[in-house]
Design a protein around this motif. Structure first.
Motif, short mmCIF file in Angstrom:
data_model
loop_
_atom_site.label_atom_id
_atom_site.label_comp_id
_atom_site.label_asym_id
_atom_site.label_seq_id
_atom_site.Cartn_x
_atom_site.Cartn_y
_atom_site.Cartn_z
N GLU A 7 0.83 -1.21 0.00
CA GLU A 7 0.00 0.00 0.00
C GLU A 7 0.86 1.26 0.00
O GLU A 7 0.42 2.33 -0.39
N ALA A 17 4.45 -17.47 0.60
CA ALA A 17 3.57 -17.53 1.78
C ALA A 17 3.05 -16.14 2.13
O ALA A 17 1.87 -15.97 2.46
N LEU A 21 0.32 -14.95 -0.37
CA LEU A 21 -0.97 -15.59 -0.09
C LEU A 21 -1.65 -14.93 1.12
O LEU A 21 -2.84 -14.61 1.08
N SER A 22 -0.87 -14.70 2.17
CA SER A 22 -1.43 -14.07 3.38
C SER A 22 -1.98 -12.69 3.07
O SER A 22 -3.06 -12.31 3.52
N GLU A 30 -5.18 -12.97 1.04
CA GLU A 30 -6.29 -13.41 1.91
C GLU A 30 -6.76 -12.27 2.81
O GLU A 30 -7.96 -12.10 3.05
N ASP A 31 -5.80 -11.50 3.31
CA ASP A 31 -6.13 -10.38 4.18
C ASP A 31 -7.08 -9.41 3.45
O ASP A 31 -8.15 -9.07 3.96
N TYR A 32 -6.69 -9.00 2.24
CA TYR A 32 -7.53 -8.05 1.50
C TYR A 32 -8.91 -8.65 1.20
O TYR A 32 -9.93 -7.98 1.32
N GLN A 49 -10.56 -10.94 2.85
CA GLN A 49 -11.41 -11.12 4.02
C GLN A 49 -11.80 -9.81 4.69
O GLN A 49 -12.87 -9.71 5.27
N THR A 50 -10.90 -8.82 4.61
CA THR A 50 -11.15 -7.64 5.42
C THR A 50 -11.59 -6.42 4.62
O THR A 50 -12.43 -5.65 5.06
#
Lengths: 91, 1000
Positions: B708, B736, B739-740, B743-745, B747-748
């Motif tokens: 960001e 890794a 992927l994290s 997933e963060d973006y 989900q949140t």
């Protein structure tokens, strides 16, 4: 080391989780319309409270779900955990 | 039996002789002895020298608080262990131990000269002295300090012993197997709670186990006899695990505790059998009962550190538990009743003892008992001096004034060979505070006691400030019942006979007729801090206890101030005229006693140090002489030397072969993320800088991912497998994290997107074949496929089959050559690879490793994230403006690309560098300057990648340079240790600027 009550899996050891910093900082919907200062506020500024703090946590070595936690940083008491999108409990 | 072994006890088996060696001399002890009790039974008190003044020091205590008797164990320089407390190590046949901190020997120590020059080395001596002259530092001060610093010697080779970790959960954990711990364990286990009791000694019972005194009876039995019966019953309980020789190291939040179990430390070398030496228990307990007891305090008076001056209760333990009398002409110096138990024990065995008590009188039962036995008591008296060089031989006493601030009357000299000292008791609150608990100060006996607030742990017994037997039993019973919600216990109606202490008097620093400056009244024995040092620190302006501690080093030795902290606090409070309770304490940090490194790392050594990830083709690489490189956890072939080829020759050969004919790379380690869902295209639009909506099915595209903050985070090629299906590749090391982050973006920030991510890195093996002959090799492997540019263009993918096995072929290139990647299920990876090698033989297909891969891409100016970027590079800095979409409204990091800092034109930017001498290869990381004459010389950049290119026959380098974009053709300098290398800024693409080779 904490015991964290993952809202999806239940109580697990802290070593399964990773902390993602302060919670409830929403990514601006229209970044291009922000001034440098406004963008910097979102990008860099974090509270780092001594006391009750709202945090993001991820069950990285479990269900991989992100959720929020209310933790007192002065004594590590976890007051609440709740799913992303759910309303934070009142202080 | 030596003359000091005066008593037969059941704890020491005097039929089993154990021989050992101390400081080169052979001695005998018995089974059940510690090294300390065995030495004392041989009359050996002098066991070490103090750290700063090298004063002779003797055994002082019988436990983990021991400041003086710390030894080097085992002569073998490979296995030797320093800082072992003689009071804790159990004696075994053949034990070899020696004194530390003395040279040439403990009896004659040259460092002892420090004792005589001690007026010149006060607190803060090092800070004050070694400041000047500056030139002395490197040649004189530092070597001298290094020579004299440190206690003991480290082993010289890796530890051959095995260590273990064990995770356990329990309902109740009880720390400490003394009387209160035993009561608590019995209540817990009998009420169906899974209970663990840990005790650091080899048997349970604490100090009650050797208490056989008329004045302390439980249910009409001697307290030791009563406790023996309790312990015997304890052994029969099913849901109780008793762990002796196990010491608690740390008490973390949420009742997570670490305890170290000694499994073979007490065994002779030939009986260890290569088993596990120590085991670290990682315990999560629902409830914790702390019953760690209390430590006896010494008294602070002039020359209070001579060998033969010991703690009174320890003297009693040596006598009643080990059967060893520390002296035959004993004096006890006390401010409380507990030391009278020692006097009674001596007297009952017919050994001479006298008492000096700073109190004006005491009428308790135990005192009367001592008087009745004929013990001479000097009331209202204090010791003003002690004598005897290697062991105490006499003391000088005087009367105290009414208020205790001074001494009055005549001096009186008393001969003695052992001085047993007791300054009262300090509850061991370490565990309570480690867990986050707070302390209250109790004025009447000047102790810090735990404040109970936490519902998940309580403190019972003397660590909670209960010192009287009656309170220990009744309060423990009451508190445990409450804590575990038990209605009644067998301890409810216990009758206790107890001599109560009625009179108290505490003086932190005992007065003297000798001026303060000439007194050596030790507070911290191991670090040689005296009362004078504490007062000096206060005079020099240190106020906080934490500052005084560090300035005077009080409490900073290996014993962590177990004996010294309270006195330091008391003297500060008295000197500064404040209440002791207001000062607070220093912080108690884990571990409680030192842990071995071995117990901390457990089995995570050697091959188990970290996870090793291997591709399915790994065996082939080994058979073909590959040298490996660690990339994250992956083992990747680095290069494949032929015969005695070195790195350089092998890489030159591999690089040439890859461009001249064909090369093959194991690319299986690249991260692979399967992306599916109706919003997959939109998702990629938001995470990559370039546009993805229009990518056709079956096409591939290179993407750059930012943080960001606008800095390059990762890159890789993503293939559109179907309408709503993509396969993303990432860098090997970044997989890794990428992927994290995705997933963060999801989900949140963008939970509304219909996208599913699955890591498939391990599921597919990848063989990447490049070079002008790669097409021919592919045609041979897949004879039915049309590999023409029209049927299978660059940046596209097709499904195919080898021997009925599905695979994916991507025509993508990381080297700038015509290149194909074949993805196949991992279990077929090695067969695919071998087939490629077999088929490629006629084209001299050459396997190449990561080093050649880096060289080939550098020739083309392709970046490697993490090598050419370091988290401060934007795509603009990398001159990759072409990949940043101007049309997209938003993507991660977009707004940051025009922050005032990121649009600066003098940011470091990626450029090529050519050395004036084409054979000169720059060092990666070397600094770059433009003007060598203007000092200080300004560093304007550094080399990020550098190679000798066999295909261009010259040296090439990538670098980041301030304002580098505008510098094309400019001369710069790379200063090295012994020369300056002249370089010219060039385009970062060195080879095939027109990109023709991918269509070869």
């Amino acid at each position: 080391m904490f015991l964290i009550n993952c809202p999806y899996c239940g109580e697990r050891d802290q070593s399964e989780f990773s902390c993602g910093g302060e919670a409830h900082i929403i990514r601006p919907k229209q970044p291009t319309e922000l001034s440098d200062d406004q963008w910097a506020e979102y990008l860099f500024m974090r509270k780092n409270i001594k006391g009750v703090q709202f945090e993001r946590w991820n069950h990285a070595h479990g269900c991989r779900k992100w959720f929020n936690m209310v933790r007192d940083t002065s004594n590590d008491k976890i007051h609440a955990v709740y799913k992303m999108g759910e309303k934070p409990p009142v202080k | 039996m030596t003359k000091f072994r005066v008593n037969k006890t059941k704890h020491v088996d005097q039929t089993k002789t154990v021989s050992f060696n101390f400081d080169g001399k052979s001695y005998h002890g018995f089974d059940g002895d510690t090294l300390a009790s065995a030495l004392l039974s041989n009359g050996v008190h002098l066991v070490g020298r103090s750290f700063k003044y090298h004063r002779p020091r003797g055994i002082m205590s019988c436990g983990s608080e021991e400041p003086n008797a710390i030894c080097q164990i085992n002569e073998d320089t490979d296995l030797t262990e320093p800082n072992v407390r003689a009071t804790e190590i159990e004696l075994y046949e053949g034990l070899k131990a020696s004194s530390q901190n003395c040279w040439p020997s403990v009896n004659f120590d040259l460092g002892g000269i420090n004792n005589f020059i001690s007026p010149f080395i006060p607190a803060g001596f090092y800070y004050k002295t070694f400041m000047w002259p500056k030139s002395f530092w490197k040649k004189i001060y530092e070597p001298l300090i290094r020579w004299s610093a440190g206690l003991g010697k480290s082993p010289t080779k890796p530890d051959p012993e095995m260590y273990d970790h064990k995770h356990v959960h329990c309902d109740v954990l009880i720390i400490g197997g003394g009387i209160s711990g035993i009561i608590a364990s019995k209540i817990a286990a009998k009420n169906n709670l899974r209970t663990i009791l840990i005790e650091d000694k080899n048997i349970l019972g604490g100090s009650t186990i050797f208490q056989k005194n008329e004045n302390y009876k439980i249910n009409n039995k001697y307290s030791s006899e009563w406790l023996d019966e309790e312990i015997a019953e304890l052994q029969k309980l099913d849901n109780l695990t008793i762990k002796t020789r196990t010491s608690l190291a740390a008490y973390h939040s949420y009742n997570y505790l670490l305890a170290k179990e000694n499994i073979s430390d007490h065994l002779p070398l030939d009986k260890k059998n290569g088993g596990i030496r120590q085991r670290l228990w990682k315990i999560r307990a629902d409830k914790v009962l702390v019953a760690t007891g209390a430590i006896e305090r010494p008294l602070v008076f002039n020359n209070n550190d001579r060998p033969g001056i010991m703690l009174a209760n320890s003297v009693k333990k040596y006598l009643d538990y080990y059967g060893v009398s520390c002296g035959f002409n004993n004096v006890i110096f006390t401010n409380n009743d507990s030391a009278y138990e020692t006097a009674v024990s001596f007297k009952e065995k017919g050994i001479s003892v006298e008492i000096i008590d700073i109190r004006k009188k005491s009428n308790s039962k135990i005192v009367k008992n001592a008087e009745k036995l004929g013990v001479k008591i000097y009331w209202n008296s204090t010791i003003v001096n002690t004598f005897g060089h290697r062991k105490i031989n006499s003391i000088e006493i005087m009367n105290l004034s009414e208020d205790g601030s001074n001494v009055v009357g005549d001096k009186n000299r008393i001969n003695c060979d052992c001085l047993a000292v007791s300054g009262g008791w300090t509850p061991m609150v370490h565990m309570h505070t480690q867990s986050g608990g707070k302390l209250d100060f109790r004025e009447n006996d000047q102790t810090f006691i735990p404040t109970e607030i936490d519902e998940s742990h309580i403190n019972v017994g003397s660590c909670n400030g209960d010192f009287e037997l009656e309170e220990i039993i009744n309060n423990t019973n009451k508190k445990v019942k409450n804590f575990l919600k038990v209605r009644e216990t067998e301890f409810d109606n216990t009758s206790v006979l107890n001599s109560r202490e009625l009179d108290k008097r505490n003086i932190w620093l005992l007065p003297n007729y000798i001026s303060e400056g000439k007194c050596k009244s030790f507070i911290d024995f191991q670090n040689d801090s005296t009362a004078k040092d504490i007062k000096l620190a206060l005079r020099e302006g240190f106020k906080s206890i934490e500052h005084v501690k560090r300035y005077t080093t009080t409490g900073m030795a290996t014993d962590q101030g177990k004996l010294s902290n309270m006195h330091a606090l008391g003297i500060i409070a008295d000197t500064a005229g404040v209440k002791m309770g207001t000062l607070g304490t220093t912080t108690f940090r884990p571990p409680f006693t030192p842990l071995t490194f071995g117990s901390i790392v457990g089995r995570s050594v050697g091959n188990f140090f970290d996870i090793i990830r291997k591709t399915s083709i790994h065996e082939w690489h080994i058979q073909n002489n590959a040298k490996f490189e660690n990339v994250g956890q992956w083992k990747r072939p680095w290069y494949y030397p032929i015969n005695d080829e070195g790195l350089h020759d092998a890489v030159q050969r591999e690089s040439k072969a890859a461009r001249d004919s064909a090369g093959i790379l194991d690319a299986s380690t690249l991260g692979k993320i399967d992306i599916q869902g109706t919003d997959a295209s939109e998702f990629l639009n938001r995470v990559y800088t370039n546009a993805w909506s229009k990518l056709g099915i079956g096409k591939c595209r290179y993407g750059l991912m930012l943080n960001e903050d606008g800095m390059v985070y990762d890159d890789g090629v993503t293939t559109r497998l179907g309408e709503n299906h993509y396969l993303m590749t990432t860098t090997t090391g970044g997989a890794a994290n990428v992927l994290s982050k995705l997933e963060d973006y999801l989900q949140t920030e963008w939970p509304e997107l219909d996208v599913y991510l699955t890591s498939v890195t391990d599921h597919y093996s990848t063989a990447s074949i490049c070079g002008p002959n790669s097409k021919k090799i592919l045609t041979k492997i897949f004879p039915d496929k049309d590999f023409s540019d029209e049927a299978f263009p660059h940046m596209s993918y097709q499904n195919a089959k080898i021997d009925e096995i599905n695979c994916r072929i991507m025509r993508i290139s990381f080297t700038g050559e015509l290149s194909y990647e074949i993805n196949i299920e991992s279990k077929y990876g090695k067969s695919l690879w071998e087939k490629c090698i077999e088929v490629g033989k006629e084209f001299k297909i050459t396997p190449y490793g990561t080093e050649t891969m880096h060289l080939l891409r550098a020739e083309k100016g392709f970046i490697i994230v993490g090598q050419d970027t370091d988290g401060t590079m934007t795509p603009i800095d990398l001159q990759m403006d072409w990949i940043v979409s101007k049309k997209k409204y938003d993507f991660i990091g977009k707004r940051s690309l025009y922050r005032s800092d990121t649009i600066r034109e003098d940011r470091k930017q990626l450029v090529g560098l050519l050395t004036d001498d084409p054979n000169e290869v720059l060092e990666e990381g070397a600094q770059i300057v433009s003007n060598i004459n203007k000092k200080p010389i300004e560093m304007i950049g550094h080399v990020t990648s550098s190679y000798f290119s066999p295909n261009l026959n010259k040296s090439i380098a990538l670098a980041v340079v301030k304002s580098g974009k505008k510098m094309n053709g400019q001369k710069l300098i790379v200063p090295m240790e012994n020369k300056n290398i002249n370089v010219t800024v060039s385009d970062s693409v060195f080879l095939d600027k027109e990109n023709k080779r991918i269509y070869a």
